[in-house]
Enzyme design. Structure first.
Site, PDB file in Angstrom:
ATOM      1  N   SER A  22      14.560 104.047 -81.080  1.00  0.00           N
ATOM      2  CA  SER A  22      13.318 103.271 -81.140  1.00  0.00           C
ATOM      3  C   SER A  22      12.268 104.062 -81.897  1.00  0.00           C
ATOM      4  O   SER A  22      12.383 105.286 -82.069  1.00  0.00           O
ATOM      5  CB  SER A  22      12.811 102.926 -79.738  1.00  0.00           C
ATOM      6  N   ASP A 241      11.645 115.879 -84.468  1.00  0.00           N
ATOM      7  CA  ASP A 241      10.993 115.385 -83.256  1.00  0.00           C
ATOM      8  C   ASP A 241      11.034 116.401 -82.113  1.00  0.00           C
ATOM      9  O   ASP A 241      10.083 116.494 -81.325  1.00  0.00           O
ATOM     10  CB  ASP A 241      11.562 114.037 -82.819  1.00  0.00           C
TER      11      ASP A 241
END
Length: 483
Positions: A22, A241
């Site tokens: 996502s 990330d």
């Protein structure tokens, strides 16, 4: 960069945070003593299978990110900047300013075909000593060895760099993500020129390296028109990330480790220097770049991918329970649930995870869990066991004592998992923040904008003072305390 109209020492920035399942665009409001996130867009990230393999829907992600930035500008006003972070290892190839094809997904079945080619030239032990990178069959270096298109390209851009290129036109590679390619010198911090030459990869595709905090440039005119801001500037953060997530781990002591838990569970420590011993290589620990020159000494453990793929299978079969419902039911299942090896390669590709788990147990003549809550409990306990073993290995390999484990990311919401990690590791678990990656992105942007100052310790103090953290203590009689 401009500051937020709230006054000196405050900034509002936009973080484009792309995960493997996502994506989101978040507004971050930062000033001394204040750290607040506001979600302005959330969207799914579903791969697309074509006749030649599994790909990322990159242009759809870009379109959703631009839509989200439009909303961010409308809500946030005069933003101080924007930055992108995403998963690692995957890339796009650029020729004459154009993207060559659609980037492949690291779970594509043929991504690991270059492993033997690379190891025939550079043995894995030498590769580890040079790059510090753990072995994963889809590491960028292996993908490139089997990619015939790389010789036709001018530039290689990892996914967050590619998104920043689409926003700004700037061709650059952020260093923390470059450290996941298997082509960066872990000691010097630059591209390993000798390694690139030996592997006969075109040197010109590996571009200039930038660091978290470097300004990349303004939005391209057509992007600025689309989002409604001609003043918005893009900067680099910890674009891997996990690098951004580790910035927001509220570490306050030297005896703390972390589990950044999403699709993958990244289990490890923050160090000042890499550990490239034969023992760390055998344990498959990696030394990846962190913000401010730190080292993320960690290993990849299969994470909530196992749960999400199981839920997709059950949904296709017509079962309507949500994951929170099943997790609640799993609480009542004995914590002596059978344990399987979450690192088994069969669990890497998309597909029917419950059937694969049954298959794993049948191969060992062991009774598998049958009911869905029992399968969920089995998955959670197996993940926790793998995390606990990785924590033990991290402590032993680094020579550090680990008493506290910070669980950040989506896994911090899974209290069953957090308690299982505490029980199986015998260590206190502090869970949160959930949106660690976006927070880390926002913090580095705010520091770049001048709204806050200081090193990582000061940034983490702000996280600890402003974010909700849950605590889990190992229970008497748990898996660890009864050993």
């Amino acid at each position: 960069m401009t500051r937020d109209p709230g006054g000196a020492g405050s900034a509002t920035v936009a973080a484009v945070d792309l995960g493997a399942s996502s994506g989101r665009v978040m507004l971050g409001h930062v000033s001394p003593g204040v750290l607040h996130l506001e979600a302005v867009a959330r969207f799914s990230n579903e791969p697309v299978r074509t006749p030649d393999g599994l790909h990322w829907s990159l242009l759809e992600l870009y379109a959703r990110a631009v839509d989200g930035l439009r909303t961010a500008v409308r809500i946030g006003g005069d933003l101080a900047g924007v930055a992108v972070d995403s998963w690692a290892v995957d890339y796009g190839l650029i020729q004459d300013g154009r993207l060559l094809g659609v980037p492949y997904h690291y779970r594509d079945e043929v991504r690991g075909q270059g492993v033997q080619q690379v190891h025939a030239v550079v043995p894995q032990a030498e590769l580890y000593r040079r790059t510090g990178l753990q072995f994963l069959p889809f590491n960028t270096v292996y993908q490139l060895a089997a990619d015939p298109w790389v010789s036709k390209a001018d530039h290689l851009l990892l996914i967050p760099d590619l998104m920043s290129f689409l926003l700004t036109g700037r061709l650059a590679t952020e260093r923390t993500n470059a450290s996941t390619t298997g082509l960066l010198d872990v000691h010097a911090g630059g591209w390993d020129e000798d390694l690139i030459e030996r592997l006969r990869l075109p040197r010109e595709v590996f571009g200039d390296l930038v660091d978290p905090g470097d300004v990349l440039g303004p939005l391209l005119p057509h992007v600025a028109d689309s989002v409604g801001s001609g003043e918005l500037t893009v900067s680099a953060v910890g674009s891997h990330d996990t690098a951004s997530a580790v910035v927001a781990v509220p570490i306050q002591t030297d005896d703390a480790a972390y589990v950044s838990c999403g699709t993958w569970g990244l289990v490890g420590l923050e160090l000042d220097k890499p550990v490239v011993t034969e023992a760390s290589r055998s344990a498959n620990f990696t030394n990846e770049g962190g913000v401010d020159g730190r080292i993320r000494f960690l290993t990849n453990v299969m994470g909530t991918w196992l749960l999400s793929e199981s839920m997709r299978t059950w949904e296709r079969q017509g079962h309507g329970e949500t994951l929170p419902t099943l997790l609640a039911a799993a609480q009542d299942v004995s914590h002596d649930a059978p344990i399987f090896d979450v690192q088994d390669p069969r669990f890497l590709p998309p597909g029917d995870m419950p059937a694969r788990i049954v298959e794993w147990f049948h191969e060992r003549a062991t009774a598998p869990p049958r009911e869905r809550p029992a399968v969920v409990r089995c998955i959670v306990e197996s993940m926790a066991q793998a995390f606990a073993e990785a924590l033990d290995n991290a402590a032993e390999l680094s020579g550090r004592v680990v008493r506290t484990v910070h669980v950040v990311g989506g896994g911090a919401l899974n209290h069953l998992l957090c308690q299982a990690v505490a029980d199986r590791s015998g260590r206190r678990v502090l869970a949160g923040p959930v949106e660690a990656t976006a927070l880390g992105n926002v913090l580095i942007q705010a520091r770049t904008a001048g709204a806050i100052a200081g090193g990582l310790e000061m940034l983490r103090r702000l996280v600890a003072d402003t974010q909700e953290i849950a605590q889990f203590e190992p229970r008497i009689g748990s898996a660890r305390t009864t050993r």
